[in-house]
Design a protein around this motif. Sequence first.
Motif, PDB file in Angstrom:
ATOM      1  N   GLY A  70      41.147 -12.196 -12.882  1.00 39.92           N
ATOM      2  CA  GLY A  70      40.190 -13.220 -12.442  1.00 39.92           C
ATOM      3  C   GLY A  70      40.813 -14.602 -12.395  1.00 39.92           C
ATOM      4  N   LEU A  71      41.792 -14.822 -13.296  1.00 42.24           N
ATOM      5  CA  LEU A  71      42.362 -16.163 -13.431  1.00 42.24           C
ATOM      6  C   LEU A  71      43.245 -16.553 -12.248  1.00 42.24           C
ATOM      7  CD1 LEU A  71      42.417 -18.494 -15.485  1.00 42.24           C
ATOM      8  CD2 LEU A  71      44.514 -17.505 -16.409  1.00 42.24           C
ATOM      9  N   ILE A  72      44.018 -15.582 -11.741  1.00 40.62           N
ATOM     10  CA  ILE A  72      44.936 -15.905 -10.638  1.00 40.62           C
ATOM     11  C   ILE A  72      44.172 -16.381  -9.385  1.00 40.62           C
ATOM     12  CG2 ILE A  72      46.669 -14.928  -9.054  1.00 40.62           C
ATOM     13  CD1 ILE A  72      47.705 -13.302 -11.448  1.00 40.62           C
ATOM     14  N   PRO A  73      43.130 -15.661  -8.948  1.00 39.59           N
ATOM     15  CA  PRO A  73      42.366 -16.165  -7.791  1.00 39.59           C
ATOM     16  C   PRO A  73      41.664 -17.489  -8.090  1.00 39.59           C
ATOM     17  CG  PRO A  73      41.891 -13.855  -8.171  1.00 39.59           C
ATOM     18  CD  PRO A  73      42.664 -14.329  -9.360  1.00 39.59           C
ATOM     19  N   TRP A  74      41.204 -17.650  -9.317  1.00 43.05           N
ATOM     20  CA  TRP A  74      40.556 -18.918  -9.675  1.00 43.05           C
ATOM     21  C   TRP A  74      41.538 -20.081  -9.571  1.00 43.05           C
ATOM     22  CZ3 TRP A  74      36.194 -21.470 -10.348  1.00 43.05           C
ATOM     23  CH2 TRP A  74      36.268 -22.721 -10.969  1.00 43.05           C
ATOM     24  N   ASN A  75      42.761 -19.858 -10.069  1.00 45.13           N
ATOM     25  CA  ASN A  75      43.759 -20.925 -10.006  1.00 45.13           C
ATOM     26  C   ASN A  75      44.052 -21.361  -8.575  1.00 45.13           C
ATOM     27  OD1 ASN A  75      44.065 -21.318 -12.682  1.00 45.13           O
ATOM     28  ND2 ASN A  75      45.948 -20.092 -12.893  1.00 45.13           N
ATOM     29  N   PHE A  76      43.991 -20.401  -7.665  1.00 49.77           N
ATOM     30  CA  PHE A  76      44.201 -20.748  -6.249  1.00 49.77           C
ATOM     31  C   PHE A  76      43.131 -21.733  -5.802  1.00 49.77           C
ATOM     32  CE2 PHE A  76      43.258 -19.142  -1.736  1.00 49.77           C
ATOM     33  CZ  PHE A  76      44.049 -20.115  -1.154  1.00 49.77           C
ATOM     34  N   LEU A  77      41.896 -21.471  -6.113  1.00 51.87           N
ATOM     35  CA  LEU A  77      40.802 -22.375  -5.748  1.00 51.87           C
ATOM     36  C   LEU A  77      40.935 -23.718  -6.480  1.00 51.87           C
ATOM     37  CD1 LEU A  77      37.711 -22.619  -4.550  1.00 51.87           C
ATOM     38  CD2 LEU A  77      37.155 -22.338  -6.962  1.00 51.87           C
ATOM     39  N   ALA A  78      41.138 -23.622  -7.804  1.00 54.33           N
ATOM     40  CA  ALA A  78      41.116 -24.844  -8.613  1.00 54.33           C
ATOM     41  C   ALA A  78      42.259 -25.789  -8.244  1.00 54.33           C
ATOM     42  CB  ALA A  78      41.179 -24.482 -10.093  1.00 54.33           C
ATOM     43  N   THR A 211      35.536 -12.646  -8.131  1.00 55.44           N
ATOM     44  CA  THR A 211      36.126 -12.228  -9.408  1.00 55.44           C
ATOM     45  C   THR A 211      35.810 -10.773  -9.707  1.00 55.44           C
ATOM     46  OG1 THR A 211      35.851 -14.484 -10.176  1.00 55.44           O
ATOM     47  CG2 THR A 211      36.332 -12.850 -11.846  1.00 55.44           C
ATOM     48  N   ILE A 212      34.544 -10.411  -9.450  1.00 60.39           N
ATOM     49  CA  ILE A 212      34.164  -9.011  -9.688  1.00 60.39           C
ATOM     50  C   ILE A 212      34.991  -8.084  -8.806  1.00 60.39           C
ATOM     51  CG2 ILE A 212      32.274  -7.340  -9.402  1.00 60.39           C
ATOM     52  CD1 ILE A 212      30.368  -9.664 -10.201  1.00 60.39           C
ATOM     53  N   LEU A 213      35.160  -8.471  -7.553  1.00 60.23           N
ATOM     54  CA  LEU A 213      35.911  -7.628  -6.621  1.00 60.23           C
ATOM     55  C   LEU A 213      37.384  -7.536  -7.005  1.00 60.23           C
ATOM     56  CD1 LEU A 213      34.236  -8.747  -3.273  1.00 60.23           C
ATOM     57  CD2 LEU A 213      33.950  -6.561  -4.428  1.00 60.23           C
ATOM     58  N   TYR A 214      37.988  -8.689  -7.313  1.00 61.69           N
ATOM     59  CA  TYR A 214      39.393  -8.680  -7.728  1.00 61.69           C
ATOM     60  C   TYR A 214      39.568  -7.810  -8.973  1.00 61.69           C
ATOM     61  CZ  TYR A 214      40.808 -12.530  -4.614  1.00 61.69           C
ATOM     62  OH  TYR A 214      41.104 -13.315  -3.533  1.00 61.69           O
ATOM     63  N   ARG A 215      38.624  -7.981  -9.882  1.00 63.40           N
ATOM     64  CA  ARG A 215      38.744  -7.241 -11.138  1.00 63.40           C
ATOM     65  C   ARG A 215      38.617  -5.736 -10.901  1.00 63.40           C
ATOM     66  NH1 ARG A 215      36.092 -10.479 -15.436  1.00 63.40           N
ATOM     67  NH2 ARG A 215      38.132 -11.473 -15.528  1.00 63.40           N
ATOM     68  N   ASN A 216      37.723  -5.345  -9.973  1.00 63.33           N
ATOM     69  CA  ASN A 216      37.616  -3.935  -9.607  1.00 63.33           C
ATOM     70  C   ASN A 216      38.958  -3.404  -9.114  1.00 63.33           C
ATOM     71  OD1 ASN A 216      34.971  -3.447 -10.273  1.00 63.33           O
ATOM     72  ND2 ASN A 216      34.168  -3.918  -8.227  1.00 63.33           N
ATOM     73  N   ILE A 217      39.583  -4.203  -8.231  1.00 64.22           N
ATOM     74  CA  ILE A 217      40.830  -3.744  -7.617  1.00 64.22           C
ATOM     75  C   ILE A 217      41.943  -3.603  -8.643  1.00 64.22           C
ATOM     76  CG2 ILE A 217      42.653  -4.368  -5.963  1.00 64.22           C
ATOM     77  CD1 ILE A 217      40.431  -5.755  -4.324  1.00 64.22           C
TER      78      ILE A 217
END
Lengths: 264, 531
Positions: A70-78, A211-217
């Motif tokens: 979840g953190l890696i995609p969040w960092n992209f946004l942030a 985040t839910i989707l990334y985490r599923n993957i």
Amino acid sequence: MINYFKELFKYRELLWNLTRKELKVRYRGSILGIFWSLLNPMIMTLVYTFVFSIVLGSTTKDFPIFLLSGLIPWNFLASSLNVGIDSIVGNSHLINKIKFPREILPLSIIFSNFINFLLELVAFFILLIFMGYKFYKLLYLLPLIILIQIFLVIGATLIVSSVNVYFRDTKHILNIFMLIWFFATPIIYNIGIVPEKFRYLMIVNPMTVFTILYRNIFYYVNFPAQLEFLSLRTLLLCLSLSIAILLFGYYLFNKLSPRFAEEI
Amino acid sequence: MVGLKSNDNAIVFDSVTKKFRIYHDINPSLKETIIHRKRSTYEDFIALDNVSFKVKKGETFGIIGPNGSGKSTILKLIAGIIQPTEGTINVNGSLSALLELGTGFHPDLTGRENIFLNASLLGIPRKKIEERFDDIVKFSGLERFIDTPVKNYSSGMYIRLGFTIAINVDPDILLIDEVLAVGDRMFQEKCKGVIQNFKDMGKTIVIVSHDLDAISRYCTKAILLIDGNTIIEDEPDAVNREYLSYAAQKEEELAVKEKPIILRRGTGDLFITNIKLIDRNLNIVKNVYSNDEINVAAEVVFENSVKKPVFGLQIEDEEGTKIYETNTDWLEKDTGIFPEGMRVQVTFSQKMSLNEGAYYLTVYVKDRDSESYYDLRERALIFYVRSRGKLEGIVDLGTKVSLEEEENVYAVKFISDNIPEIMKKDKIYTINLKIQNISKFLWQNEKDNPNYPVRIGYRWIDEKGETLPLEGIRTSLPKTINPDEILETEVNIKSPRKEGKYFLKIDLVKEFFSWFSDSGGDFLQKEILVE
């Protein structure tokens, strides 16, 4: 509209050059170079893992993988928002002297962060392979999710970068907003532990869905019983919200950009 | 309207007005905006007021005007960086703007990397730059430094690289803002060549400058812009004349405005008057070229006896920043005691190594110990410097100062004469003399001032150095002569009674007894054989 994209296409080299400049300048002169970008999520993961697994005694299995997914995609946004907000104001010398499509500036920040994002993902994949995760099973969904997240990131960055020209305290507001947004997104926790009545509220946040989707993957693919299935309505809401933010961002940016040179 | 758009025009400005908002509060906060439903207060500033003009294709178009007249606003409007408040602007063709050289360079990137980055900012395809890369580097003369980060470049190198990229855009229209005067002389010559090339290729160029020479050299047409209004649109020389007369008029207005409020304070022990700039040819001037040798002259009238005063001058630029000051104390010139009623001419001579622009001149006389001013003529004079090249900073004008008592400054220049080398003894010769009044005073003849006339006299001096008793008469001036005026006149000279070698000394005399040469002035001396 066609002319607009033609003009933008003409400046694709500028976009590429600025993106490269952004990456080069960020890592030039540091010994660890590009690895700095990987160090940041690594340290964050270590800290959170220490706090959650050891201090709070969380039973989440492989907490670092859970968190990083979840953190890696969040960092992209942030990081796109935090750096992108200054992309117009910080380049007043260019805005004042040269005519070029202004959106190139925030876009180049987003692109450089995107490349960083991809590098982090590659490093993450190596970690997953090392851990024996079967992440490749759902990997075909990844490009689509990333694409939709990019819509959101572009839209939001265009909004903050242009509004910041007119109101300089947008930055302070963004800092607070990002903190709330981070905790409102199930990155360091599982959405399952959130009380039912708040869950509907959270689902309006596209980042929650991502985040839910990334985490599923990346994570739950290894624990199929725990896979979170989202309703079509939720997915469509996330998609339409992301596209709406993108369109609004473009509308606002184009509305405000002709006066950038005077207001900056 | 579309139907009227002529393809002969590269740029059409149609009744363009541009207003800027001048905010009173620089950083408006969102809170105020939301709570008070208003932005910070602002005023509208009209940078351009209903300006219309057309630039034909292939024309080199000049825009001149004083600072703040809206010149750069026009360029930014043409370049599309800002939008007009009212009116329309049509630009026909691709353009490259040299608004500021080296814009967009990133200090950490090398020259090579910056060339590509900068080119892409200007919308030049990478391929085109790759093709021309060697030429670009060669033109800039930076071959050795091309892989050095530009933060290590000197400002001159920075500008050279910027200019080189901008001209390689190969645009239909080139916009140039005051950049002709940058770089060293050699690079300037190169730039001039490039501009000439652009002209020859039939490209449209718009130049903004207050360098009148550049405007008349390059442009085929020009406009004069003052306070956002077009004053005149004509061929460059006519526009330049208009600008000069505007500048002169402005200066007069300033002078008139400033006279009643002349900043003048002092003890009243002396007064400074008659401050002026004098060039090498002894003309009184208002505009000087930089690097010219210029004398600042002032008369000081002593009302009371003053001991060892300090005479000084100070130069400020338009913004009132002090640029230069010097005085007799710093120059270690001893000034002595000045009795009551004395008039002194003080002259500061220096090379005006100043950049182009307007400057204020202040002259003062102060007490050496208490530093209190006997008289201070603040901003007594405004003068304009026009440049023949760019200067880097202002260090020292190398002033030399001279003090002369007012009575001493009658001076004559002997331009020509027809005195024979051999004369017969005891005879009267009529000599034609051409002399010039190089003093600042009228030479009055007997008719105009019978008590203190100026006359031409002569003396004979024998081999032993003895002055012979005067025999002939002094010749009165035919009329009153103004400063700088040249006079051709006849003088009758009687030769000595005895043969021998003599010196003939011709001089002017004031008030019957005061020879000009006695006070250090020029005289004419010839060696003559008397037979």
